[in-house]
Motif scaffolding. Structure first.
Motif, mmCIF file in Angstrom:
data_model
loop_
_atom_site.group_PDB
_atom_site.id
_atom_site.type_symbol
_atom_site.label_atom_id
_atom_site.label_comp_id
_atom_site.label_asym_id
_atom_site.label_seq_id
_atom_site.Cartn_x
_atom_site.Cartn_y
_atom_site.Cartn_z
ATOM 1 N N THR A 1 0.847 -1.191 0.000
ATOM 2 C CA THR A 1 0.000 0.000 0.000
ATOM 3 C C THR A 1 0.883 1.242 0.000
ATOM 4 O OG1 THR A 1 -1.747 1.218 1.170
ATOM 5 C CG2 THR A 1 -0.195 -0.020 2.529
ATOM 6 N N ASN A 2 0.353 2.316 -0.521
ATOM 7 C CA ASN A 2 1.059 3.598 -0.465
ATOM 8 C C ASN A 2 0.815 4.299 0.865
ATOM 9 O OD1 ASN A 2 2.411 3.863 -3.008
ATOM 10 N ND2 ASN A 2 0.391 3.988 -3.952
ATOM 11 N N ASN A 3 -0.083 3.771 1.670
ATOM 12 C CA ASN A 3 -0.472 4.404 2.926
ATOM 13 C C ASN A 3 0.220 3.727 4.117
ATOM 14 O OD1 ASN A 3 -1.820 6.245 4.502
ATOM 15 N ND2 ASN A 3 -3.692 5.040 4.646
ATOM 16 N N SER A 4 1.526 3.438 3.967
ATOM 17 C CA SER A 4 2.259 2.754 5.032
ATOM 18 C C SER A 4 3.472 3.540 5.510
ATOM 19 C CB SER A 4 2.716 1.379 4.543
ATOM 20 O OG SER A 4 3.659 1.545 3.501
ATOM 21 N N GLY A 5 3.728 4.674 4.872
ATOM 22 C CA GLY A 5 4.911 5.452 5.216
ATOM 23 C C GLY A 5 6.133 5.036 4.411
#
Length: 166
Positions: free
Chosen positions: A124-128
């Motif tokens: 995911t791109n939403n993991s840092g």
């Protein structure tokens, strides 16, 4: 007329660039290695060897419901490395790489311990994580019989011959 053509070509170029950037946004590469656990201790030692021709599988399943959203296989190269392309953001999924098959009949046993034959990855791109490459923990097939040199290898590491820290 020339100004309108230049403006049109510039707008088209900008649109193409944005389209490429957007299409690359949710593309990931899952990489890892597979080795032969020659001492059957479930960690890499100097007696371990990377396996060529081993098959692994990346599967992503929805957390709620368990439906499979992605399933891809890969085969390791001569360095025991594999690479799997994963399209789409899988923030709401559990993604795991698991061992499927070894090309070495003498080193083809899969540990019964779940976490010894699978590696969880975040796709995911939403993991840092800003890099699209995701590194999975190394996975190991176990040799049918421990190599004779394993006793010494483990002793050097401070373990008994069963792999227990002494």
């Amino acid at each position: 007329m020339a100004k309108s053509i230049i403006l049109f070509v510039s707008a088209l170029s900008l649109f193409s660039l944005l389209n490429v950037a957007y299409s690359q946004k949710d593309r990931f590469l899952v990489e890892g290695k597979v080795y032969c656990d020659a001492c059957r201790v479930q960690f890499f030692t100097k007696a371990s060897k990377f396996l060529e021709g081993a098959t692994v599988k990346l599967v992503c399943k929805e957390i709620e419901g368990g439906s499979v959203t992605l399933s891809k296989e890969a085969v390791t190269d001569k360095t025991g490395s594999y690479s799997i392309e994963a399209d789409g953001d899988h923030e709401e999924d559990l993604c795991e790489v698991t061992l499927v098959k070894s090309n070495d009949p003498d080193c083809s046993e899969i540990s019964l311990e779940k976490y010894e034959h699978m590696a969880r990855v975040s796709i995911t791109n939403n993991s840092g994580i800003t890099n699209p490459v995701r590194h999975a923990n190394p996975l190991a097939f176990m040799k049918k019989e421990k190599l004779p040199e394993c006793k010494e290898v483990l002793r050097e590491l401070g373990f008994d011959e069963e792999g227990i820290l002494v």
